[in-house]
Design an enzyme around this catalytic site. Structure first.
Site, PDB file in Angstrom:
ATOM      1  N   ARG A   1       2.666 -15.576  14.848  1.00 50.20           N
ATOM      2  CA  ARG A   1       3.789 -14.720  14.439  1.00 50.20           C
ATOM      3  C   ARG A   1       3.680 -13.353  15.082  1.00 50.20           C
ATOM      4  NH1 ARG A   1       3.098 -10.423  10.711  1.00 50.20           N
ATOM      5  NH2 ARG A   1       1.300 -10.566   9.361  1.00 50.20           N
TER       6      ARG A   1
ATOM      7  N   ASP B   1      -4.942   0.853   0.964  1.00 54.73           N
ATOM      8  CA  ASP B   1      -5.545  -0.461   0.713  1.00 54.73           C
ATOM      9  C   ASP B   1      -6.964  -0.328   0.167  1.00 54.73           C
ATOM     10  OD1 ASP B   1      -3.474  -2.277   1.251  1.00 54.73           O
ATOM     11  OD2 ASP B   1      -3.765  -2.043   3.417  1.00 54.73           O
TER      12      ASP B   1
ATOM     13  N   THR C   1      -5.931   8.598   8.572  1.00 59.43           N
ATOM     14  CA  THR C   1      -5.750   7.167   8.872  1.00 59.43           C
ATOM     15  C   THR C   1      -4.660   6.975   9.932  1.00 59.43           C
ATOM     16  OG1 THR C   1      -4.492   7.171   6.818  1.00 59.43           O
ATOM     17  CG2 THR C   1      -6.658   6.156   6.750  1.00 59.43           C
TER      18      THR C   1
ATOM     19  N   ARG D   1       6.375 -11.109   8.974  1.00 58.68           N
ATOM     20  CA  ARG D   1       5.999 -11.281   7.564  1.00 58.68           C
ATOM     21  C   ARG D   1       6.908 -10.423   6.681  1.00 58.68           C
ATOM     22  NH1 ARG D   1       3.886  -8.205   3.889  1.00 58.68           N
ATOM     23  NH2 ARG D   1       3.798  -6.559   5.454  1.00 58.68           N
ATOM     24  N   ARG D   2       7.138  -9.189   7.134  1.00 56.53           N
ATOM     25  CA  ARG D   2       7.986  -8.283   6.344  1.00 56.53           C
ATOM     26  C   ARG D   2       9.404  -8.819   6.219  1.00 56.53           C
ATOM     27  NH1 ARG D   2       9.946  -4.117   7.802  1.00 56.53           N
ATOM     28  NH2 ARG D   2       9.385  -3.988   9.997  1.00 56.53           N
TER      29      ARG D   2
ATOM     30  N   ASP E   1       3.528  -1.484  12.974  1.00 54.45           N
ATOM     31  CA  ASP E   1       3.279  -0.249  12.225  1.00 54.45           C
ATOM     32  C   ASP E   1       1.856  -0.338  11.703  1.00 54.45           C
ATOM     33  OD1 ASP E   1       3.255   1.888  10.485  1.00 54.45           O
ATOM     34  OD2 ASP E   1       4.516   0.921   8.971  1.00 54.45           O
TER      35      ASP E   1
ATOM     36  N   SER F   1       0.834  -1.208   0.000  1.00 56.62           N
ATOM     37  CA  SER F   1       0.000   0.000   0.000  1.00 56.62           C
ATOM     38  C   SER F   1       0.870   1.260   0.000  1.00 56.62           C
ATOM     39  CB  SER F   1      -0.968   0.010   1.186  1.00 56.62           C
ATOM     40  OG  SER F   1      -0.265   0.070   2.407  1.00 56.62           O
ATOM     41  N   HIS F   2       2.163   1.113   0.282  1.00 57.70           N
ATOM     42  CA  HIS F   2       3.066   2.273   0.281  1.00 57.70           C
ATOM     43  C   HIS F   2       4.328   2.026  -0.532  1.00 57.70           C
ATOM     44  CE1 HIS F   2       0.163   3.288   3.315  1.00 57.70           C
ATOM     45  NE2 HIS F   2       0.473   4.536   3.059  1.00 57.70           N
TER      46      HIS F   2
ATOM     47  N   ALA G   1      -2.195   1.623  11.004  1.00 56.73           N
ATOM     48  CA  ALA G   1      -3.084   2.775  10.934  1.00 56.73           C
ATOM     49  C   ALA G   1      -4.042   2.748  12.123  1.00 56.73           C
ATOM     50  CB  ALA G   1      -3.880   2.723   9.625  1.00 56.73           C
TER      51      ALA G   1
HETATM   52  P1  NDP Z   1      -1.628  -3.855   8.674  1.00 52.68           P
HETATM   53  O1  NDP Z   1      -2.966  -4.030   9.281  1.00 52.68           O
HETATM   54  O2  NDP Z   1      -1.337  -4.513   7.394  1.00 52.68           O
HETATM   55  O3  NDP Z   1      -0.500  -4.323   9.696  1.00 52.68           O
HETATM   56  C1  NDP Z   1      -0.377  -3.671  10.943  1.00 52.68           C
HETATM   57  C2  NDP Z   1       0.684  -4.337  11.786  1.00 52.68           C
HETATM   58  O4  NDP Z   1       0.185  -5.602  12.232  1.00 52.68           O
HETATM   59  C3  NDP Z   1       1.980  -4.621  11.041  1.00 52.68           C
HETATM   60  O5  NDP Z   1       3.050  -4.374  11.904  1.00 52.68           O
HETATM   61  C4  NDP Z   1       1.854  -6.100  10.683  1.00 52.68           C
HETATM   62  O6  NDP Z   1       3.113  -6.757  10.582  1.00 52.68           O
HETATM   63  C5  NDP Z   1       1.079  -6.630  11.854  1.00 52.68           C
HETATM   64  N1  NDP Z   1       0.273  -7.806  11.531  1.00 52.68           N
HETATM   65  C6  NDP Z   1      -0.594  -7.949  10.502  1.00 52.68           C
HETATM   66  N2  NDP Z   1      -1.171  -9.164  10.553  1.00 52.68           N
HETATM   67  C7  NDP Z   1      -0.658  -9.794  11.643  1.00 52.68           C
HETATM   68  C8  NDP Z   1      -0.855 -11.072  12.225  1.00 52.68           C
HETATM   69  N3  NDP Z   1      -1.705 -11.946  11.705  1.00 52.68           N
HETATM   70  N4  NDP Z   1      -0.146 -11.387  13.320  1.00 52.68           N
HETATM   71  C9  NDP Z   1       0.718 -10.503  13.862  1.00 52.68           C
HETATM   72  N5  NDP Z   1       0.950  -9.276  13.359  1.00 52.68           N
HETATM   73  C10 NDP Z   1       0.268  -8.921  12.268  1.00 52.68           C
HETATM   74  O7  NDP Z   1      -1.287  -2.296   8.569  1.00 52.68           O
HETATM   75  P2  NDP Z   1      -2.240  -1.080   8.205  1.00 52.68           P
HETATM   76  O8  NDP Z   1      -3.113  -1.494   7.074  1.00 52.68           O
HETATM   77  O9  NDP Z   1      -2.885  -0.555   9.413  1.00 52.68           O
HETATM   78  O10 NDP Z   1      -1.169  -0.026   7.671  1.00 52.68           O
HETATM   79  C11 NDP Z   1      -0.422  -0.333   6.500  1.00 52.68           C
HETATM   80  C12 NDP Z   1       0.667   0.650   6.286  1.00 52.68           C
HETATM   81  O11 NDP Z   1       0.129   1.883   5.915  1.00 52.68           O
HETATM   82  C13 NDP Z   1       1.573   0.928   7.492  1.00 52.68           C
HETATM   83  O12 NDP Z   1       2.910   0.728   7.082  1.00 52.68           O
HETATM   84  C14 NDP Z   1       1.330   2.380   7.821  1.00 52.68           C
HETATM   85  O13 NDP Z   1       2.467   3.080   8.299  1.00 52.68           O
HETATM   86  C15 NDP Z   1       0.917   2.925   6.468  1.00 52.68           C
HETATM   87  N6  NDP Z   1       0.116   4.138   6.610  1.00 52.68           N
HETATM   88  C16 NDP Z   1       0.715   5.341   6.362  1.00 52.68           C
HETATM   89  C17 NDP Z   1       0.001   6.514   6.493  1.00 52.68           C
HETATM   90  C18 NDP Z   1       0.654   7.834   6.313  1.00 52.68           C
HETATM   91  O14 NDP Z   1       0.011   8.841   6.543  1.00 52.68           O
HETATM   92  N7  NDP Z   1       1.909   7.896   5.936  1.00 52.68           N
HETATM   93  C19 NDP Z   1      -1.423   6.501   6.858  1.00 52.68           C
HETATM   94  C20 NDP Z   1      -1.937   5.174   7.136  1.00 52.68           C
HETATM   95  C21 NDP Z   1      -1.189   4.038   6.996  1.00 52.68           C
HETATM   96  P3  NDP Z   1       3.679  -7.209   9.126  1.00 52.68           P
HETATM   97  O15 NDP Z   1       4.009  -5.932   8.420  1.00 52.68           O
HETATM   98  O16 NDP Z   1       4.852  -8.073   9.407  1.00 52.68           O
HETATM   99  O17 NDP Z   1       2.545  -7.950   8.457  1.00 52.68           O
HETATM  100  O1  PYC Z   2      -2.725   4.739   3.264  1.00 50.67           O
HETATM  101  O2  PYC Z   2      -4.003   5.867   4.632  1.00 50.67           O
HETATM  102  C1  PYC Z   2      -3.032   5.791   3.876  1.00 50.67           C
HETATM  103  C2  PYC Z   2      -2.158   6.970   3.703  1.00 50.67           C
HETATM  104  C3  PYC Z   2      -2.467   8.266   3.922  1.00 50.67           C
HETATM  105  C4  PYC Z   2      -1.344   9.010   3.622  1.00 50.67           C
HETATM  106  C5  PYC Z   2      -0.381   8.145   3.219  1.00 50.67           C
HETATM  107  N1  PYC Z   2      -0.893   6.903   3.295  1.00 50.67           N
END
Ligand code: NDP
Ligand code: PYC
Length: 347
Positions: free
Chosen positions: A313, A194, A166, A318-319, A184, A53-54, A186
């Site tokens: 996990r 997403d 978010t 996963r990353r 990490d 997503s990023h 939202a």
């Molecule tokens: P996810 O819901 O995909 O994941 C959130 C966290 O939970 C991650 O650390 C992930 O680890 C972990 N995780 C996911 N599934 C499991 C599981 N089954 N068991 C254990 N841990 C788990 O993230 P979001 O959709 O909330 O956010 C996605 C990205 O978007 C983030 O990187 C966030 O920084 C970015 N974002 C950026 C914004 C901005 O303004 N710049 C705004 C909003 C979001 P793993 O990665 O290893 O799966």
């Molecule tokens: O995925 O929600 C998001 C987001 C907002 C700004 C950057 N990413």
């Protein structure tokens, strides 16, 4: 915008080649060499680790913001000391990561000297994942937290209009004998990125994720994007908990730093702009100041207990697995998308 994901087999691209390609895209659209290098490495790292997503999905958004004049790709951040362990950074309407990296060494020095240090960044465009910002601190033995607010697309619990972004937060801690544990996430049910990917690929989103323009629950990502909004995370029984986290992040990343609240982001005069200009807060702690002498061992023990209790996990695993695979086999990219990136680079 990028074309639909094609059904053709993915093309593996070496990490260094992707960084170089993205660097050319940024340079061609008006960033300085330093900014291009930082953003290219950051975005390629997201793609490498499967933070799709990023990853390269975001490149048209970066380009749109640069072309519209909404963001300054050559901004020079200014850094000032607000106290012995408090840095204030003005990103000067530039990207957040170059502003952060301009003062990162000072932040680490302050955290080592004082036990804890804060960096408050304002006037900054963050359009990426947060884990690249915090994971390296944990590799240096420090605990780190970061918070960013974005643009209004999340309704408060029971609310009718979007107030919050978010709003992601990330946490990183050293773990004895292993990679750092990093989460990490939202503060919304899902990242806006997403939702956009689901809309582009014609998927629905999970029930309870968002509402349409009339405030009615919907699983249609297009309805969320077209006048609707996301909900805070937490699901039916706890959406107020996600709402409180989203509120806290507005306070830490915007009210405290001097950045804009998500609701104040107004890019209407810059068609094509996609990068929210808000703020970011870092809190970095030297865990040895806790005096246990066994911090990272204790964290490793806790992770062992969590797994023994049944969690399959930890966040970040996963990353890391994806990173190892990408570095071994190349980063799988859709050929149509790769062609679009090359076109944006002028190749
Ligand atoms: P996810 O819901 O995909 O994941 C959130 C966290 O939970 C991650 O650390 C992930 O680890 C972990 N995780 C996911 N599934 C499991 C599981 N089954 N068991 C254990 N841990 C788990 O993230 P979001 O959709 O909330 O956010 C996605 C990205 O978007 C983030 O990187 C966030 O920084 C970015 N974002 C950026 C914004 C901005 O303004 N710049 C705004 C909003 C979001 P793993 O990665 O290893 O799966
Ligand atoms: O995925 O929600 C998001 C987001 C907002 C700004 C950057 N990413």
């Amino acid at each position: 915008a990028f074309a639909q994901t094609s059904t053709t087999a993915a093309t593996p691209v070496a990490f260094g080649d992707l960084v170089a390609l993205l660097e050319r895209v940024f340079l061609r659209h008006g960033t300085s060499e330093r900014v291009a290098a930082i953003l290219a490495e950051n975005c390629a790292s997201c793609e490498r680790d499967g933070s799709t997503s990023h990853g390269v999905f975001r490149i048209p958004g970066y380009v749109g913001s640069l072309k519209s004049g909404w963001v300054d790709g050559r901004a020079e951040p200014t850094v000032e000391e607000a106290g012995p362990a408090f840095l204030r950074v003005d990103a000067a309407n530039g990207f957040a990561q170059p502003a952060f990296l301009a003062a990162r060494d000072r932040l680490v020095g302050m955290a080592r000297a004082s036990g804890v240090a804060v960096m408050a960044i304002r006037n900054s465009h963050h359009f990426s994942s947060l884990w690249p910002d915090v994971e390296p601190f944990a590799r240096e033995g420090l605990v780190a937290l970061s918070f960013v607010n974005s643009f209004a697309c999340v309704v408060p619990p029971g609310g009718r209009s979007a107030v919050y972004g978010t709003n992601p937060m990330a946490f990183a801690t050293p773990v004895a004998g292993g990679d750092p544990m990093v989460f990490d996430q939202a503060a919304s049910s899902m990242a806006n990125g997403d939702v956009r990917i689901a809309a582009r690929e014609g998927h629905s989103i999970p029930p309870g994720s968002g509402v349409d323009r009339d405030g009615k629950p919907t699983t249609d990502p297009k309805a969320v994007l077209d006048g609707g909004a996301l909900l805070p995370f937490g699901g039916q029984s706890g959406v107020h908990k996600g709402g409180s986290i989203a509120f806290m992040i507005e306070v830490l990343a915007a009210a405290l730093t001097g950045g804009k609240f998500s609701r104040e982001v107004d890019w209407s005069a810059h068609p094509g702009a996609e990068t929210p200009c808000t703020g970011q807060l870092f809190i970095v702690i030297d865990p040895e100041r806790g005096g246990t002498g066994a911090f990272a061992d204790r964290v490793a023990g806790l992770i062992g207990d969590v797994k023994e209790a049944g969690q399959d996990r930890m966040p970040g695993e996963r990353r890391y697995a994806r990173r190892a695979r990408s570095l071994r086999d190349g980063i799988p990219l859709d050929p149509a998308r790769l062609a679009e990136l090359r076109a944006l680079a002028g190749d």
